[in-house]
Design an enzyme around this catalytic site. Structure first.
Site, short mmCIF file in Angstrom:
data_model
loop_
_atom_site.label_atom_id
_atom_site.label_comp_id
_atom_site.label_asym_id
_atom_site.label_seq_id
_atom_site.Cartn_x
_atom_site.Cartn_y
_atom_site.Cartn_z
N HIS A 115 0.78 -1.22 -0.03
CA HIS A 115 -0.13 0.34 -0.13
C HIS A 115 0.82 1.48 -0.25
CE1 HIS A 115 -2.75 3.18 1.09
NE2 HIS A 115 -4.40 2.15 1.00
N ARG A 135 -1.45 1.24 -7.70
CA ARG A 135 -0.64 0.64 -6.66
C ARG A 135 0.46 0.34 -7.13
NH1 ARG A 135 -5.42 -1.77 -2.23
NH2 ARG A 135 -6.43 -0.05 -1.27
#
Length: 564
Positions: free
Chosen positions: A243, A289
């Site tokens: 993340h 991402r």
């Protein structure tokens, strides 16, 4: 050499009555499956911690579904395919995207309160999405809302038996049929056998093998490890998503800053306070991402920092307070104001894209053994999961598993329970006669290895050698260390929960390293410094590991000759 069992089933204290289905894990995937199946038979939910201690609880951003025009499920499908970098199973993605709206209706029906704006469900945008389609609850507390309501609804069923503080150790298999699960009662240390012909592994992620992870402490890869020991196929496990925006608290803890904040307009900035995603991708901060993480790593290196800045100062304060109350509260505890301050963030391990290889109805290559949620590799995520697709995938494929098991329960005969119980006795007799290699039960007072030091060494190695950037030298060094631990560690008093978790962590680490070493290209969340380019000619394929065997499958489909 990995043992077949964490603890030999021959050390069991009790064999319980047969259950129609055993579900291992209490997140959205496991609970939603249990809720549906409880209408058909007796269900046990096994979790090594409390019911609410799951990855689902910590999900801030939301759950993705194309529920409002002009968005269509086909758009959701296309965005997922693009994010997956050529390795998505198109049929699996179609199942996910086309059924997502229906699953949202089911969640609302059981009382999930999604946020409302101007009389309609509020939607936001996250990385890789072409339309606002991410539903949220409590601003940035979507996971908490889902988990509370699912637990409450599940508890209302008399046919669901919850076993908290029970550590699922291994799947019992005879002639490629699942016949039960061995479980350790964490409080007593007793090993028990739970017979069943249907088991669903939904144990979540593997984040604790890395130094920095958004996962809860229970995420030690137990489900993948037990499936691997049982002979299930593991695929795409080298693809691990980090993340981009995780905040380090004053007490050295980690707190995820939801991607939804960037969806509402927050910027990523370098040490010179310049936006660095402009020109790197058409969606800038809302690029997939893997792309954002690669740029963050590059910027941190250029600036000589271990962080970049997240800037939400230009976003209206009322919007911030409504959408991100938990984030605002956590930052306030650390002396920061989301409206006034730049927030230091950096990447952390977040989600494993691969896992236990399943068919379109959640079946593994072992009859009666299923998997869903983060533990499973349905084919929907490919090399990089689209933001907020995890929660909806757990619900959709939990529903597909329900459909498959329900058919069997409708045709269940009384002879089935007898056959399963006889199979367990046969396994126990085989262990005694063949002296199956297994971790031993030892009641001596011998000292444990230094478990904390071992975990620290493993996490450091995985972060440095098998993290965001990898190369052959580092992977070989990591493999040498992990294999040394597996070969030489002698865990006395094996009933220690932490020791068992470490064995699972080492198992998962070893197969991640193996797959990462085989894939000699850079694609999605797998980045090789020594092979920096994507190679569709040689590597548009899946790597499948099954005990000592390695298979390769063309990326066009997950279907093989044995029905997987």
């Amino acid at each position: 050499m990995l043992p077949r069992y964490l603890i030999s089933p021959s050390f069991h204290h009790k064999i319980h009555e047969y259950s129609d289905c055993i579900i291992i894990g209490s997140g959205i995937a496991g609970l939603s499956t249990a809720m549906r199946l409880s209408k058909k038979g007796s269900i046990k939910i096994i979790t090594k911690s409390s019911l609410s201690n799951s990855t689902t609880w910590y999900a801030q951003g939301g759950i993705a579904a194309a529920i409002k025009a002009p968005d269509l499920w086909e758009n959701h499908y296309r965005d997922t395919i693009i994010a997956g970098q050529g390795l998505c199973d198109r049929k699996a993605v179609e199942i996910l995207a086309s059924n997502a709206p229906r699953m949202i209706e089911d969640l609302i029906e059981i009382g999930i309160n999604f946020d409302i704006s101007e009389g309609d469900i509020s939607l936001t945008t996250e990385g890789g999405h072409s339309y606002p389609r991410v539903l949220h609850a409590g601003g940035d507390a979507t996971g908490e809302e889902l988990e509370r309501k699912l637990i409450s609804y599940s508890r209302s069923s008399r046919r669901i038996n919850f076993l908290s503080e029970h550590f699922a150790l291994d799947v019992l298999v005879l002639k490629n049929n699942c016949v039960g699960v061995t479980v350790m009662d964490v409080k007593t240390g007793e090993v028990e056998i739970y017979p069943t012909s249907n088991a669903v592994i939904a144990t979540g992620g593997i984040g604790q093998i890395f130094e920095l992870s958004t996962n809860p402490s229970i995420s030690t890869g137990d489900g993948i490890a037990m499936a691997y020991r049982a002979g299930a196929c593991i695929t795409d496990i080298e693809f691990i998503q980090f993340h981009p925006t995780v905040f380090k608290t004053k007490d050295s803890g980690l707190f995820l800053i939801s991607e939804a904040l960037r969806g509402e307009g927050a910027y990523l900035k370098d040490c010179h306070c310049n936006r660095f995603m402009i020109g790197k991708h058409p969606k800038a901060e809302l690029a997939p991402r893997d792309i954002v993480v690669k740029e963050i790593v590059k910027v941190m290196s250029e600036c000589g920092n271990d962080y970049v800045y997240l800037d939400a100062r230009h976003i209206p304060e009322n919007l911030l307070k409504t959408r991100f109350p938990h984030i605002i509260s956590k930052l306030k505890e650390n002396g920061l104001n989301l409206k006034k301050d730049l927030i230091k963030v950096s990447p952390a391990e977040h989600y494993i894209n691969g896992g236990i290889k399943t068919s379109y109805n959640g079946k593994t290559n072992i009859e009666g053994l299923y998997s869903c949620g983060e533990t499973a590799a349905t084919g929907a995520h490919g090399a990089n999961r689209l933001a907020s697709n995890s929660l909806i995938e757990g619900v959709v494929y939990g529903w597909k598993i329900y459909e498959d098991i329900a058919k069997k329960l409708n045709q269940k005969s009384r002879e089935l329970e007898s056959r399963v119980n006889k199979s367990i006795i046969e396994i126990l007799n085989k262990i005694k006669t063949e002296k199956t290699k297994t971790c031993r039960e030892d009641k001596s007072d011998s000292n444990y290895p230094d478990l904390d030091r071992l975990i620290s060494g493993l996490r450091n190695t995985m972060t440095e050698k098998v993290g965001i950037l990898r190369d052959e030298k580092g992977l070989k060094e990591a493999a040498k260390l992990v294999n040394f631990y597996i070969k030489n560690l002698n865990f006395n008093k094996i009933k220690n929960k932490k020791a068992l978790e470490i064995l699972n962590m080492l198992t998962v680490a070893s197969i991640i390293i193996k797959a990462a070493g085989l894939r000699k290209e850079s694609r999605g969340t797998h980045q090789r410094k020594d092979f920096p380019k994507k190679d569709d000619i040689n590597w548009k394929k899946h790597i499948i590991l099954q005990q000592k065997k390695v298979y390769f499958e063309d990326a066009r489909t997950f279907i093989t000759g044995n029905g997987i």
